[in-house]
Motif scaffolding. Structure first.
Motif, PDB file in Angstrom:
ATOM      1  N   LYS A  37       2.885   6.349  31.609  1.00  0.00           N
ATOM      2  CA  LYS A  37       3.080   6.234  30.167  1.00  0.00           C
ATOM      3  C   LYS A  37       3.740   4.919  29.780  1.00  0.00           C
ATOM      4  O   LYS A  37       3.791   4.572  28.601  1.00  0.00           O
ATOM      5  CB  LYS A  37       3.959   7.384  29.674  1.00  0.00           C
ATOM      6  CG  LYS A  37       5.367   7.380  30.278  1.00  0.00           C
ATOM      7  CD  LYS A  37       6.197   8.551  29.794  1.00  0.00           C
ATOM      8  CE  LYS A  37       7.606   8.530  30.417  1.00  0.00           C
ATOM      9  NZ  LYS A  37       8.437   9.654  29.935  1.00  0.00           N
ATOM     10  N   GLY A  38       4.269   4.180  30.747  1.00  0.00           N
ATOM     11  CA  GLY A  38       5.053   2.992  30.439  1.00  0.00           C
ATOM     12  C   GLY A  38       4.224   1.737  30.258  1.00  0.00           C
ATOM     13  O   GLY A  38       3.094   1.630  30.736  1.00  0.00           O
ATOM     14  N   GLU A  93      15.274   4.352  29.919  1.00  0.00           N
ATOM     15  CA  GLU A  93      14.069   4.927  29.342  1.00  0.00           C
ATOM     16  C   GLU A  93      12.850   4.039  29.609  1.00  0.00           C
ATOM     17  O   GLU A  93      12.964   2.832  29.788  1.00  0.00           O
ATOM     18  CB  GLU A  93      14.246   5.103  27.834  1.00  0.00           C
ATOM     19  CG  GLU A  93      15.326   6.094  27.435  1.00  0.00           C
ATOM     20  CD  GLU A  93      15.010   7.492  27.904  1.00  0.00           C
ATOM     21  OE1 GLU A  93      13.831   7.896  27.851  1.00  0.00           O
ATOM     22  OE2 GLU A  93      15.951   8.183  28.337  1.00  0.00           O
ATOM     23  N   TRP A  94      11.681   4.662  29.630  1.00  0.00           N
ATOM     24  CA  TRP A  94      10.431   3.913  29.730  1.00  0.00           C
ATOM     25  C   TRP A  94      10.181   3.145  28.428  1.00  0.00           C
ATOM     26  O   TRP A  94      10.532   3.605  27.341  1.00  0.00           O
ATOM     27  CB  TRP A  94       9.258   4.865  29.945  1.00  0.00           C
ATOM     28  CG  TRP A  94       9.218   5.535  31.279  1.00  0.00           C
ATOM     29  CD1 TRP A  94       9.877   6.680  31.633  1.00  0.00           C
ATOM     30  CD2 TRP A  94       8.486   5.118  32.427  1.00  0.00           C
ATOM     31  NE1 TRP A  94       9.600   7.001  32.941  1.00  0.00           N
ATOM     32  CE2 TRP A  94       8.743   6.059  33.456  1.00  0.00           C
ATOM     33  CE3 TRP A  94       7.635   4.042  32.705  1.00  0.00           C
ATOM     34  CZ2 TRP A  94       8.185   5.967  34.723  1.00  0.00           C
ATOM     35  CZ3 TRP A  94       7.074   3.953  33.967  1.00  0.00           C
ATOM     36  CH2 TRP A  94       7.339   4.891  34.955  1.00  0.00           C
ATOM     37  N   THR A  98       7.470   2.498  25.954  1.00  0.00           N
ATOM     38  CA  THR A  98       6.228   3.221  25.699  1.00  0.00           C
ATOM     39  C   THR A  98       5.662   2.883  24.319  1.00  0.00           C
ATOM     40  O   THR A  98       6.370   2.394  23.444  1.00  0.00           O
ATOM     41  CB  THR A  98       6.443   4.743  25.762  1.00  0.00           C
ATOM     42  OG1 THR A  98       7.361   5.133  24.732  1.00  0.00           O
ATOM     43  CG2 THR A  98       6.987   5.171  27.124  1.00  0.00           C
ATOM     44  N   GLU A  99       4.379   3.190  24.168  1.00  0.00           N
ATOM     45  CA  GLU A  99       3.754   3.177  22.848  1.00  0.00           C
ATOM     46  C   GLU A  99       4.081   4.515  22.197  1.00  0.00           C
ATOM     47  O   GLU A  99       3.518   5.535  22.555  1.00  0.00           O
ATOM     48  CB  GLU A  99       2.242   3.002  22.975  1.00  0.00           C
ATOM     49  CG  GLU A  99       1.814   1.700  23.624  1.00  0.00           C
ATOM     50  CD  GLU A  99       0.303   1.628  23.819  1.00  0.00           C
ATOM     51  OE1 GLU A  99      -0.376   2.652  23.585  1.00  0.00           O
ATOM     52  OE2 GLU A  99      -0.189   0.561  24.197  1.00  0.00           O
ATOM     53  N   HIS A 100       5.002   4.516  21.231  1.00  0.00           N
ATOM     54  CA  HIS A 100       5.467   5.792  20.688  1.00  0.00           C
ATOM     55  C   HIS A 100       5.182   5.972  19.213  1.00  0.00           C
ATOM     56  O   HIS A 100       5.453   7.030  18.648  1.00  0.00           O
ATOM     57  CB  HIS A 100       6.966   5.977  20.938  1.00  0.00           C
ATOM     58  CG  HIS A 100       7.829   4.937  20.327  1.00  0.00           C
ATOM     59  ND1 HIS A 100       8.261   4.997  19.031  1.00  0.00           N
ATOM     60  CD2 HIS A 100       8.340   3.789  20.844  1.00  0.00           C
ATOM     61  CE1 HIS A 100       9.017   3.936  18.757  1.00  0.00           C
ATOM     62  NE2 HIS A 100       9.076   3.189  19.842  1.00  0.00           N
ATOM     63  N   GLU A 101       4.622   4.954  18.560  1.00  0.00           N
ATOM     64  CA  GLU A 101       4.302   5.069  17.134  1.00  0.00           C
ATOM     65  C   GLU A 101       3.144   4.134  16.817  1.00  0.00           C
ATOM     66  O   GLU A 101       3.072   3.010  17.341  1.00  0.00           O
ATOM     67  CB  GLU A 101       5.518   4.694  16.285  1.00  0.00           C
ATOM     68  CG  GLU A 101       5.351   4.942  14.805  1.00  0.00           C
ATOM     69  CD  GLU A 101       6.626   4.680  14.015  1.00  0.00           C
ATOM     70  OE1 GLU A 101       6.600   4.885  12.790  1.00  0.00           O
ATOM     71  OE2 GLU A 101       7.626   4.269  14.632  1.00  0.00           O
ATOM     72  N   ARG A 102       2.224   4.598  15.982  1.00  0.00           N
ATOM     73  CA  ARG A 102       1.074   3.795  15.584  1.00  0.00           C
ATOM     74  C   ARG A 102       1.109   3.616  14.068  1.00  0.00           C
ATOM     75  O   ARG A 102       1.236   4.588  13.313  1.00  0.00           O
ATOM     76  CB  ARG A 102      -0.238   4.447  16.004  1.00  0.00           C
ATOM     77  CG  ARG A 102      -0.359   4.657  17.505  1.00  0.00           C
ATOM     78  CD  ARG A 102      -1.656   5.355  17.857  1.00  0.00           C
ATOM     79  NE  ARG A 102      -2.809   4.494  17.650  1.00  0.00           N
ATOM     80  CZ  ARG A 102      -3.308   3.698  18.599  1.00  0.00           C
ATOM     81  NH1 ARG A 102      -2.757   3.644  19.795  1.00  0.00           N
ATOM     82  NH2 ARG A 102      -4.361   2.952  18.347  1.00  0.00           N
ATOM     83  N   GLY A 129       5.992  -4.774  19.006  1.00  0.00           N
ATOM     84  CA  GLY A 129       4.827  -4.072  19.526  1.00  0.00           C
ATOM     85  C   GLY A 129       3.652  -5.010  19.667  1.00  0.00           C
ATOM     86  O   GLY A 129       3.806  -6.180  20.022  1.00  0.00           O
TER      87      GLY A 129
END
Length: 284
Positions: free
Chosen positions: A55-56, A182-183, A185-189, A213
């Protein structure tokens, strides 16, 4: 952490392009547990049988690379099959590329490198370890340019060429440490809220807020066509695209189309922005 894995690098200078380290492996027995640990000098992306693993993004993350470098652990138990191809793509990242307000290059390492060890426990009680060494193959990558500050070029028409066998990199003396945070990550689009022309005629997309991003583009076009994107945090007083606050950083992504359905986004870098300017594009 005990392993026989060695740091490996390409047999020749890969310059500003990303590098792929590849190893094929066969698993003829039923697997009970398979765990892979990976790290790099530079940022890496992990692939198994052509699919991105984990996920990273931007692993192994920011550290003082000369002192300590993180490694990440992946559970491959359900992903391995009888015939497998393991690939580690590595870009310059923070360790090798330009960094800091003084525009320092190769701040922590002279070249990209990778280290990995895969431990497999079979249901019959036997175990096997696959590690990075001179048996790994090195290939070019469709990412032909990547820098943390300057951006990335992805060329879907670039041939993937064999470079040679990996060589050991004895220059890396950093302590390997398991990931302790923490990793990334892509957490919001977010979608653009407005598309407009500036007073200068620049084609700009506004995402509504400043962020860290990158932009993902899905496109189908003619093979060899280019999309060039610049990024900005603010507009100037007249409402034009403004990048003066980035100083030397180009923050430019270039994508070269394959001729089929393409999805583009950076792999080894990121941007800080609210606005993007489409500088070159093959559509209206």
């Amino acid at each position: 952490m005990k392993t026989n894995a060695k740091w490996i690098t390409a047999p020749r200078d890969m310059g500003v392009a990303a590098t792929t380290f590849r190893r094929d492996l066969t698993c003829k027995k039923a697997i009970k547990k398979a765990t892979l640990c990976v790290s790099s000098m530079g940022n890496y992306a992990l692939f198994l049988n052509g699919e991105r693993v984990g996920k990273g993004v931007l692993a192994p993350g920011w550290t003082s690379y000369k002192t300590r470098v993180l490694y990440q652990t992946y559970d491959l138990t359900s992903l391995l099959r009888e015939e497998n191809r393991l690939e580690i793509g590595v870009g310059q990242g923070w360790a090798v590329g330009y960094i800091g307000h003084i525009n320092t290059n190769h701040c922590f390492a002279e070249r990209t490198a990778a280290i990995a060890w895969l431990r497999i426990r079979y249901t019959d009680g036997t175990e096997e370890e696959l590690v990075t060494d001179e048996a790994w193959d090195v290939y070019t990558n469709e990412v032909t340019f990547t820098e943390i500050y300057h951006g990335e070029t992805v060329d879907k028409t670039a041939p993937i060429e064999y470079v040679g066998k990996a060589v050991l990199d004895a220059t890396v003396k950093s302590k390997l440490v398991p990931q302790d945070g923490e990793w990334i990550t892509e957490h919001e689009r977010l979608a653009p809220i407005e598309v407009f022309r500036t007073p200068k005629g620049e084609l700009v997309l506004d995402f509504g807020q400043n962020m860290t991003g990158y932009v993902e583009i899905r496109v189908k076009g003619k093979k060899g066509d280019r999309i060039v994107i610049h990024h900005a945090e603010v507009l100037d007083a007249e409402g034009n695209f403004y990048t003066g606050n980035f100083r030397h950083a180009r923050n430019e992504n270039t994508y070269i189309l394959s001729g089929g359905e393409d999805v583009f986004k950076p792999t080894y870098t990121f941007q800080g922005f609210r606005y993007i300017q489409l500088v070159e594009y093959p559509f209206d």
